[in-house]
Write a protein that holds these residues in place. Structure first.
Motif, PDB file in Angstrom:
ATOM      1  N   LEU A  13       0.829  -1.236   0.055  1.00 44.23           N
ATOM      2  CA  LEU A  13      -0.125  -0.015   0.074  1.00 44.23           C
ATOM      3  C   LEU A  13       0.876   1.330   0.150  1.00 44.23           C
ATOM      4  N   PHE A  14       2.186   1.149   0.784  1.00 43.66           N
ATOM      5  CA  PHE A  14       2.886   2.362   0.845  1.00 43.66           C
ATOM      6  C   PHE A  14       3.384   2.712  -0.455  1.00 43.66           C
ATOM      7  N   GLN A  15       3.854   1.604  -1.372  1.00 47.06           N
ATOM      8  CA  GLN A  15       4.578   1.754  -2.597  1.00 47.06           C
ATOM      9  C   GLN A  15       3.646   2.324  -3.502  1.00 47.06           C
ATOM     10  N   ALA A  16       2.356   2.049  -3.394  1.00 47.88           N
ATOM     11  CA  ALA A  16       1.094   2.465  -4.442  1.00 47.88           C
ATOM     12  C   ALA A  16       0.415   3.759  -3.794  1.00 47.88           C
ATOM     13  N   GLN A  17       1.103   4.287  -2.813  1.00 50.95           N
ATOM     14  CA  GLN A  17       0.326   5.483  -2.432  1.00 50.95           C
ATOM     15  C   GLN A  17       0.693   6.657  -3.446  1.00 50.95           C
ATOM     16  N   GLY A  18      -0.277   7.718  -3.497  1.00 47.49           N
ATOM     17  CA  GLY A  18      -0.094   8.663  -4.565  1.00 47.49           C
ATOM     18  C   GLY A  18      -1.014   8.502  -5.831  1.00 47.49           C
ATOM     19  N   LEU A  19      -1.412   6.967  -6.020  1.00 49.48           N
ATOM     20  CA  LEU A  19      -2.125   6.658  -7.312  1.00 49.48           C
ATOM     21  C   LEU A  19      -3.436   7.450  -6.969  1.00 49.48           C
ATOM     22  N   THR A  20      -3.976   7.983  -8.007  1.00 51.09           N
ATOM     23  CA  THR A  20      -5.657   8.066  -7.986  1.00 51.09           C
ATOM     24  C   THR A  20      -6.123   6.819  -8.276  1.00 51.09           C
ATOM     25  N   PRO A  21      -7.532   6.829  -8.049  1.00 43.23           N
ATOM     26  CA  PRO A  21      -8.295   5.699  -8.264  1.00 43.23           C
ATOM     27  C   PRO A  21      -8.189   5.218  -9.654  1.00 43.23           C
ATOM     28  N   LEU A  22      -8.136   6.251 -10.740  1.00 46.93           N
ATOM     29  CA  LEU A  22      -8.182   5.975 -11.943  1.00 46.93           C
ATOM     30  C   LEU A  22      -6.766   5.452 -12.419  1.00 46.93           C
ATOM     31  N   GLU A  23      -5.767   5.962 -11.794  1.00 51.27           N
ATOM     32  CA  GLU A  23      -4.557   5.245 -12.000  1.00 51.27           C
ATOM     33  C   GLU A  23      -4.484   3.871 -11.426  1.00 51.27           C
ATOM     34  N   ALA A  24      -4.662   3.732 -10.222  1.00 46.01           N
ATOM     35  CA  ALA A  24      -4.609   2.368  -9.678  1.00 46.01           C
ATOM     36  C   ALA A  24      -5.655   1.309 -10.344  1.00 46.01           C
ATOM     37  N   LYS A  25      -6.826   1.669 -11.119  1.00 44.55           N
ATOM     38  CA  LYS A  25      -7.404   0.742 -11.937  1.00 44.55           C
ATOM     39  C   LYS A  25      -6.595   0.529 -13.207  1.00 44.55           C
ATOM     40  N   GLN A  26      -6.171   1.668 -13.579  1.00 42.94           N
ATOM     41  CA  GLN A  26      -5.260   1.158 -14.846  1.00 42.94           C
ATOM     42  C   GLN A  26      -4.057   0.330 -14.710  1.00 42.94           C
ATOM     43  N   LYS A  27      -3.351   0.536 -13.496  1.00 40.47           N
ATOM     44  CA  LYS A  27      -2.261  -0.380 -13.048  1.00 40.47           C
ATOM     45  C   LYS A  27      -2.792  -1.668 -12.750  1.00 40.47           C
ATOM     46  N   TYR A  28      -4.074  -1.791 -12.211  1.00 40.61           N
ATOM     47  CA  TYR A  28      -4.381  -3.369 -11.988  1.00 40.61           C
ATOM     48  C   TYR A  28      -4.636  -3.989 -13.125  1.00 40.61           C
ATOM     49  N   ILE A  29      -5.300  -3.093 -14.298  1.00 39.10           N
ATOM     50  CA  ILE A  29      -5.668  -3.792 -15.378  1.00 39.10           C
ATOM     51  C   ILE A  29      -4.359  -4.309 -16.138  1.00 39.10           C
ATOM     52  N   GLU A  30      -3.295  -3.337 -16.174  1.00 39.62           N
ATOM     53  CA  GLU A  30      -1.948  -3.831 -16.780  1.00 39.62           C
ATOM     54  C   GLU A  30      -1.287  -5.053 -16.140  1.00 39.62           C
ATOM     55  N   THR A  31      -1.475  -4.818 -14.854  1.00 39.85           N
ATOM     56  CA  THR A  31      -0.728  -5.946 -14.044  1.00 39.85           C
ATOM     57  C   THR A  31      -1.464  -7.649 -14.399  1.00 39.85           C
ATOM     58  N   VAL A  32      -2.854  -7.281 -14.387  1.00 39.33           N
ATOM     59  CA  VAL A  32      -3.517  -8.809 -14.672  1.00 39.33           C
ATOM     60  C   VAL A  32      -3.154  -9.006 -16.085  1.00 39.33           C
ATOM     61  N   HIS A  33      -3.217  -8.208 -17.158  1.00 35.81           N
ATOM     62  CA  HIS A  33      -2.933  -8.463 -18.309  1.00 35.81           C
ATOM     63  C   HIS A  33      -1.400  -9.182 -18.576  1.00 35.81           C
ATOM     64  N   GLN A  34      -0.585  -8.303 -17.749  1.00 36.92           N
ATOM     65  CA  GLN A  34       0.967  -9.047 -17.834  1.00 36.92           C
ATOM     66  C   GLN A  34       0.959 -10.445 -17.400  1.00 36.92           C
ATOM     67  N   TYR A  35       0.161 -10.563 -16.294  1.00 35.96           N
ATOM     68  CA  TYR A  35       0.219 -11.797 -15.591  1.00 35.96           C
ATOM     69  C   TYR A  35      -0.335 -13.030 -16.497  1.00 35.96           C
ATOM     70  N   PHE A  36      -1.372 -12.744 -17.105  1.00 38.96           N
ATOM     71  CA  PHE A  36      -1.748 -13.668 -18.045  1.00 38.96           C
ATOM     72  C   PHE A  36      -1.172 -13.901 -19.447  1.00 38.96           C
ATOM     73  N   LEU A  37      -0.496 -12.690 -19.791  1.00 36.73           N
ATOM     74  CA  LEU A  37       0.263 -12.825 -21.031  1.00 36.73           C
ATOM     75  C   LEU A  37       1.694 -13.768 -20.769  1.00 36.73           C
ATOM     76  N   TYR A  38       2.310 -13.457 -19.527  1.00 37.48           N
ATOM     77  CA  TYR A  38       3.457 -14.259 -19.475  1.00 37.48           C
ATOM     78  C   TYR A  38       3.371 -15.492 -18.883  1.00 37.48           C
ATOM     79  N   ARG A  39       2.107 -16.002 -18.563  1.00 40.90           N
ATOM     80  CA  ARG A  39       1.827 -17.275 -18.087  1.00 40.90           C
ATOM     81  C   ARG A  39       1.752 -18.414 -19.566  1.00 40.90           C
ATOM     82  N   LYS A  40       1.413 -17.649 -20.577  1.00 38.25           N
ATOM     83  CA  LYS A  40       1.269 -18.538 -21.722  1.00 38.25           C
ATOM     84  C   LYS A  40       2.468 -19.161 -22.388  1.00 38.25           C
TER      85      LYS A  40
END
Length: 88
Positions: A61-88
């Motif tokens: 939480l400390f490392q992600a502080q300063g993100l707006t809710p919109l930025e956090a949503k975008q980061k969440y989406i990117e992390t999910v996409h990266q995870y599933f992309l690299y699993r293949k």
């Protein structure tokens, strides 16, 4: 991406994580946890019965502080996409 499109993409990413049955790497889970908390403005403190887990969550939480809710949503989406992309 409009805010509505971002909300839909975020909810789809959350659903894909919730429906995934295999274990996730701890670093990915901690990022997702922090981004989700910021994206949803969840102000509750980590509530694990294990103090070490709480410490890791607090650090994430400390490392992600300063993100707006919109930025956090975008980061969440990117992390999910990266995870599933690299699993293949």
């Amino acid at each position: 991406m409009t805010p509505k499109e971002l909300d839909i993409a975020f909810q789809n990413a959350v659903n894909s994580i919730n429906n995934h049955v295999e274990p996730f790497p701890a670093d990915v889970l901690l990022k997702l946890y922090a981004y989700y908390k910021h994206a949803t403005n969840d102000q509750n403190s980590p509530s694990s019965s294990n103090p070490l887990i709480n410490a890791f969550k607090t650090n994430a939480l400390f490392q992600a502080q300063g993100l707006t809710p919109l930025e956090a949503k975008q980061k969440y989406i990117e992390t999910v996409h990266q995870y599933f992309l690299y699993r293949k």
